[in-house]
Enzyme design. Structure first.
Site, PDB file in Angstrom:
ATOM      1  N   GLY A 133     -77.335  26.087 -52.594  1.00 24.39           N
ATOM      2  CA  GLY A 133     -76.483  27.140 -53.131  1.00 24.39           C
ATOM      3  C   GLY A 133     -75.163  27.207 -52.393  1.00 24.39           C
ATOM      4  O   GLY A 133     -75.133  27.393 -51.175  1.00 24.39           O
ATOM      5  N   GLY A 134     -74.064  27.053 -53.137  1.00 25.15           N
ATOM      6  CA  GLY A 134     -72.732  27.049 -52.538  1.00 25.15           C
ATOM      7  C   GLY A 134     -71.937  28.292 -52.845  1.00 25.15           C
ATOM      8  O   GLY A 134     -70.717  28.241 -52.986  1.00 25.15           O
ATOM      9  N   GLY A 141     -69.272  30.119 -55.728  1.00 25.58           N
ATOM     10  CA  GLY A 141     -70.277  31.022 -56.248  1.00 25.58           C
ATOM     11  C   GLY A 141     -69.752  32.048 -57.236  1.00 25.58           C
ATOM     12  O   GLY A 141     -68.596  32.020 -57.658  1.00 25.58           O
ATOM     13  N   CYS A 176     -69.156  35.389 -56.983  1.00 28.63           N
ATOM     14  CA  CYS A 176     -68.151  36.359 -56.550  1.00 28.63           C
ATOM     15  C   CYS A 176     -66.734  35.844 -56.750  1.00 28.63           C
ATOM     16  O   CYS A 176     -65.897  36.500 -57.370  1.00 28.63           O
ATOM     17  CB  CYS A 176     -68.373  36.729 -55.085  1.00 28.63           C
ATOM     18  SG  CYS A 176     -67.124  37.865 -54.431  1.00 28.63           S
ATOM     19  N   ASN A 233     -65.647  33.187 -58.516  1.00 26.25           N
ATOM     20  CA  ASN A 233     -65.303  32.571 -59.800  1.00 26.25           C
ATOM     21  C   ASN A 233     -65.482  33.469 -61.018  1.00 26.25           C
ATOM     22  O   ASN A 233     -64.639  33.463 -61.919  1.00 26.25           O
ATOM     23  CB  ASN A 233     -66.124  31.300 -59.980  1.00 26.25           C
ATOM     24  CG  ASN A 233     -65.760  30.222 -58.985  1.00 26.25           C
ATOM     25  OD1 ASN A 233     -64.739  29.563 -59.116  1.00 26.25           O
ATOM     26  ND2 ASN A 233     -66.596  30.048 -57.957  1.00 26.25           N
ATOM     27  N   GLY A 263     -67.135  36.849 -60.736  1.00 23.93           N
ATOM     28  CA  GLY A 263     -67.685  38.129 -60.300  1.00 23.93           C
ATOM     29  C   GLY A 263     -66.649  39.046 -59.697  1.00 23.93           C
ATOM     30  O   GLY A 263     -65.661  39.409 -60.327  1.00 23.93           O
ATOM     31  N   CYS A 264     -66.871  39.394 -58.442  1.00 20.96           N
ATOM     32  CA  CYS A 264     -66.082  40.434 -57.763  1.00 20.96           C
ATOM     33  C   CYS A 264     -64.577  40.216 -57.855  1.00 20.96           C
ATOM     34  O   CYS A 264     -63.827  41.156 -58.153  1.00 20.96           O
ATOM     35  CB  CYS A 264     -66.458  40.500 -56.286  1.00 20.96           C
ATOM     36  SG  CYS A 264     -68.193  40.299 -55.919  1.00 20.96           S
ATOM     37  N   PRO A 321     -62.384  38.119 -59.878  1.00 14.66           N
ATOM     38  CA  PRO A 321     -61.702  38.295 -61.165  1.00 14.66           C
ATOM     39  C   PRO A 321     -61.900  39.693 -61.746  1.00 14.66           C
ATOM     40  O   PRO A 321     -61.006  40.230 -62.406  1.00 14.66           O
ATOM     41  CB  PRO A 321     -62.323  37.217 -62.058  1.00 14.66           C
ATOM     42  CG  PRO A 321     -63.605  36.854 -61.402  1.00 14.66           C
ATOM     43  CD  PRO A 321     -63.378  37.027 -59.941  1.00 14.66           C
ATOM     44  N   LYS A 322     -63.077  40.295 -61.512  1.00 15.01           N
ATOM     45  CA  LYS A 322     -63.317  41.662 -61.982  1.00 15.01           C
ATOM     46  C   LYS A 322     -62.322  42.640 -61.374  1.00 15.01           C
ATOM     47  O   LYS A 322     -61.721  43.463 -62.065  1.00 15.01           O
ATOM     48  CB  LYS A 322     -64.755  42.045 -61.641  1.00 15.01           C
ATOM     49  CG  LYS A 322     -65.166  43.477 -61.967  1.00 15.01           C
ATOM     50  CD  LYS A 322     -64.901  44.460 -60.837  1.00 15.01           C
ATOM     51  CE  LYS A 322     -65.576  44.132 -59.554  1.00 15.01           C
ATOM     52  NZ  LYS A 322     -67.035  44.293 -59.554  1.00 15.01           N
ATOM     53  N   GLY A 379     -78.726  32.309 -55.986  1.00 19.67           N
ATOM     54  CA  GLY A 379     -78.215  33.451 -56.734  1.00 19.67           C
ATOM     55  C   GLY A 379     -78.791  33.549 -58.129  1.00 19.67           C
ATOM     56  O   GLY A 379     -79.931  33.145 -58.393  1.00 19.67           O
ATOM     57  N   TYR A 385     -73.546  48.295 -63.719  1.00 18.75           N
ATOM     58  CA  TYR A 385     -72.175  48.330 -63.216  1.00 18.75           C
ATOM     59  C   TYR A 385     -71.304  47.247 -63.839  1.00 18.75           C
ATOM     60  O   TYR A 385     -70.109  47.472 -64.084  1.00 18.75           O
ATOM     61  CB  TYR A 385     -72.151  48.278 -61.685  1.00 18.75           C
ATOM     62  CG  TYR A 385     -72.496  46.948 -61.069  1.00 18.75           C
ATOM     63  CD1 TYR A 385     -71.499  46.024 -60.767  1.00 18.75           C
ATOM     64  CD2 TYR A 385     -73.808  46.614 -60.758  1.00 18.75           C
ATOM     65  CE1 TYR A 385     -71.800  44.799 -60.195  1.00 18.75           C
ATOM     66  CE2 TYR A 385     -74.119  45.403 -60.189  1.00 18.75           C
ATOM     67  CZ  TYR A 385     -73.118  44.495 -59.905  1.00 18.75           C
ATOM     68  OH  TYR A 385     -73.424  43.282 -59.345  1.00 18.75           O
ATOM     69  N   GLU A 432     -67.937  48.274 -65.846  1.00 24.71           N
ATOM     70  CA  GLU A 432     -66.661  47.780 -65.308  1.00 24.71           C
ATOM     71  C   GLU A 432     -65.892  46.990 -66.358  1.00 24.71           C
ATOM     72  O   GLU A 432     -64.676  47.173 -66.524  1.00 24.71           O
ATOM     73  CB  GLU A 432     -66.920  46.920 -64.068  1.00 24.71           C
ATOM     74  CG  GLU A 432     -67.371  47.717 -62.856  1.00 24.71           C
ATOM     75  CD  GLU A 432     -67.772  46.854 -61.679  1.00 24.71           C
ATOM     76  OE1 GLU A 432     -67.790  47.377 -60.553  1.00 24.71           O
ATOM     77  OE2 GLU A 432     -68.071  45.654 -61.873  1.00 24.71           O
ATOM     78  N   ASP A 486     -85.784  28.263 -61.767  1.00 28.50           N
ATOM     79  CA  ASP A 486     -86.473  27.340 -62.677  1.00 28.50           C
ATOM     80  C   ASP A 486     -86.250  25.869 -62.341  1.00 28.50           C
ATOM     81  O   ASP A 486     -87.168  25.053 -62.462  1.00 28.50           O
ATOM     82  CB  ASP A 486     -86.026  27.596 -64.122  1.00 28.50           C
ATOM     83  CG  ASP A 486     -86.531  28.931 -64.653  1.00 28.50           C
ATOM     84  OD1 ASP A 486     -87.427  29.509 -64.006  1.00 28.50           O
ATOM     85  OD2 ASP A 486     -86.011  29.392 -65.689  1.00 28.50           O
ATOM     86  N   HIS A 512     -54.214  64.846 -44.740  1.00 30.42           N
ATOM     87  CA  HIS A 512     -53.759  65.579 -45.924  1.00 30.42           C
ATOM     88  C   HIS A 512     -52.400  65.084 -46.398  1.00 30.42           C
ATOM     89  O   HIS A 512     -51.537  64.818 -45.573  1.00 30.42           O
ATOM     90  CB  HIS A 512     -53.672  67.076 -45.571  1.00 30.42           C
ATOM     91  CG  HIS A 512     -53.369  67.955 -46.743  1.00 30.42           C
ATOM     92  ND1 HIS A 512     -54.281  68.194 -47.744  1.00 30.42           N
ATOM     93  CD2 HIS A 512     -52.241  68.634 -47.078  1.00 30.42           C
ATOM     94  CE1 HIS A 512     -53.742  68.997 -48.636  1.00 30.42           C
ATOM     95  NE2 HIS A 512     -52.504  69.280 -48.256  1.00 30.42           N
ATOM     96  N   GLU A 559     -60.259  63.232 -47.596  1.00 34.86           N
ATOM     97  CA  GLU A 559     -60.444  64.443 -46.791  1.00 34.86           C
ATOM     98  C   GLU A 559     -61.387  65.430 -47.459  1.00 34.86           C
ATOM     99  O   GLU A 559     -61.901  66.346 -46.805  1.00 34.86           O
ATOM    100  CB  GLU A 559     -59.104  65.128 -46.520  1.00 34.86           C
ATOM    101  CG  GLU A 559     -58.502  65.818 -47.724  1.00 34.86           C
ATOM    102  CD  GLU A 559     -57.297  66.688 -47.380  1.00 34.86           C
ATOM    103  OE1 GLU A 559     -57.335  67.384 -46.345  1.00 34.86           O
ATOM    104  OE2 GLU A 559     -56.320  66.649 -48.149  1.00 34.86           O
TER     105      GLU A 559
END
Length: 508
Positions: A33-34, A72, A74, A76, A78-79, A81-82, A176, A214, A218, A309, A481, A486
């Site tokens: 897994g990369g 992975g 995130c 490419n 996931g996180c 580009p999102k 993943g 989520y 999103e 699999d 403030h 706060e």
């Protein structure tokens, strides 16, 4: 649908400093897994003197054939580009608000989907390149291939030129997951997932987002902000696994922005019409009533499946539970020399920072003599909906379940972000709460916040919560403030009191 890579990391002829090194194997460690977990583990192992190979391969998506580079989910699909598309959506909102602040704004301003996609993809490719350079600098031989176990010490790698058999003393599985497709007619042929959306070569148009986790919320949020027409289909509850009061506030804030929710509904089929549009038939699971509507895009966001699999795990004797791999407190599987980290492990938070830290800590224990284990409790996270939601610690429901309703005190309040006043933005759903111990020092068990820049707000409080934050410490901390962060220091009203948590003034 599998993503992982083969990259051989060779540190000259130097033997590993690990006491577990066995010269009869090709490598001390093979990481399968990369993505975030795999790369973090592989690089940390090399720093500690191990000889490592890391496998990575991307199977194209079934509908559009989307593929991507090293790094992975995130990086490419996931996180990253999102967050970029979320930011594009917020900028569009800000442009229109600017008029109220005195800026002369052209009413013809509108987003360009193709330009946005190209900009996002250019950034992703730059990260792919930096990652490849980093592997090269660490003397990593990058080989793209698909791996499967022959036995607990042997892996068969299918590469472009054929097959290669490699062996290792130790394995770390970090493959993943990928999005699920529903088992209905037309789902795979005509629907897409988040794996396709960020590189989609046409405007998404009127979009049905199936799923209210989520990822679904999103995507629906930034599509609406970019001027498209998303509809969210919800089978049961919104944001499963999150605090349900906060989840429903998030959903209500999206509905207020014009995003319809089809509650208690499931899709039955997707049919492509002669004009290219998609006819979706669906059913209300409570009433049994069936209906249909036409969309330009159908986006599946119904969960993710662990990529076990293709690994032939039975050959290695590794136990699988619901397409995930159960591990102990040291990320060890039931097979002594095989470990797992990241989203593939059963029952742990599926978050990039969790995967990265767990991968590094595992490598340090295996090859650096360290003993620190990953702490999976009280991990902060953010849902990047138009009005963001961030939390850390226990939900109100989980706190009640663990300690009992009589032992829990919930401090809560609505608030009014200063920057919302001039453009007259809705503050109806700007809300936060602290779930705490009722007696004694009133230790804080969970913090929840809905509002702007939620992730930035909750990150610091997450460190405080893990350090034993109490209500007394929280309310005696002087806030900055005017900020929204706060508001946590101003929490004084409890749910049990029955008092109105709506503020009368921002400065007193």
């Amino acid at each position: 649908m599998l993503k992982y890579m083969i990259c051989a990391i060779v540190v000259g002829a130097k033997k590993s400093t690990s006491s577990k090194y066995n010269g009869s194997y090709d490598y001390d460690l093979i990481v399968i897994g990369g993505g975030s977990a795999g790369l973090a583990c592989a690089k940390e192992a090399v720093l500690n003197g191990a000889r490592v190979a890391c496998l990575d391969y991307v199977k194209p998506t079934p509908t559009l054939g989307t593929k991507w580079g090293v790094g992975g989910t995130c990086v490419n699909v996931g996180c990253i580009p999102k967050k970029l598309m979320h930011q594009a959506s917020l900028l569009g909102e800000a442009v229109h608000e600017a008029a109220a602040y005195g800026w002369n704004v052209d009413d013809k301003i509108k987003p360009d989907w193709n330009k946005l996609v190209q900009s996002v993809q250019n950034h992703i490719k730059s990260v792919n390149w930096v990652t490849r350079v980093d592997l090269r600098d660490k003397k990593v031989e990058y080989i793209n291939g698909l791996g499967s176990f022959v036995d607990s010490h042997t892996l068969l790698a299918k590469i472009k030129s054929g097959e290669r058999t490699i062996t290792a003393q130790t394995f770390v599985i970090a493959v993943g997951g990928r999005p699920r497709y529903p088992d209905i007619p037309g789902a795979v042929e005509y629907g897409i997932t988040s794996d396709d959306l960020f590189s989609l070569e046409r405007e998404p148009g009127k979009t049905l987002v199936v799923g209210a986790g989520y990822i679904g919320l999103e995507c629906a949020g930034f599509l609406k902000g970019l001027g498209y027409e998303p509809t969210v289909m919800v089978r049961s509850i919104v944001l499963r696994g999150f605090d349900q009061q906060m989840a429903e506030l998030v959903a209500a804030s999206m509905e207020e922005r014009g995003i319809p929710f089809l509650r208690k509904s499931v899709p039955l089929s997707v049919e492509k019409q002669d004009d290219g549009k998609l006819l979706v038939k669906y059913k209300n699971v409570e009433t049994g009533e069936e209906a249909e509507d036409v969309f330009d895009t159908v986006l599946w966001a119904i969960g993710r499946k662990g990529l076990v699999d293709d690994l032939n795990l039975p050959n290695a004797g590794v136990t699988v539970q619901k397409d995930k791999i159960p591990v102990d407190s040291q990320e060890a599987t039931n097979v002594a020399n095989i470990y797992a980290v990241g989203d593939i492990i059963y029952g742990k938070p599926e978050l990039t920072p969790v995967a990265v830290l767990a991968g590094r800590l595992l490598a340090r224990r295996l090859y650096g003599g360290a003993t620190q284990r990953m702490d999976y409790k009280d991990v902060a996270t953010t849902v990047f909906t138009p009005l963001e939601y961030a939390c850390v610690g226990l939900s109100e429901e989980d706190a009640v379940k663990e300690y009992g309703a009589d032992e829990i005190e919930v401090f809560h309040g609505y608030y009014k972000p200063t920057e919302f006043f001039i453009p007259q933005k809705s503050v109806r759903y700007c809300y936060l709460k602290a779930v705490a111990e009722r007696h004694g020092d009133q230790r804080v068990y969970g913090l929840h916040y809905i509002g702007p820049v939620a992730g930035e707000v909750i990150q610091g409080f997450a460190a405080a919560l893990k350090s034993g934050l109490t209500i007394n410490t929280l309310i005696n901390t002087v806030g900055i403030h005017p900020t929204t962060a706060e508001e946590f220091t101003r929490l004084a009203i409890t749910k049990r009191s029955g008092l109105d948590p709506t503020p009368a003034s921002c400065c007193s």
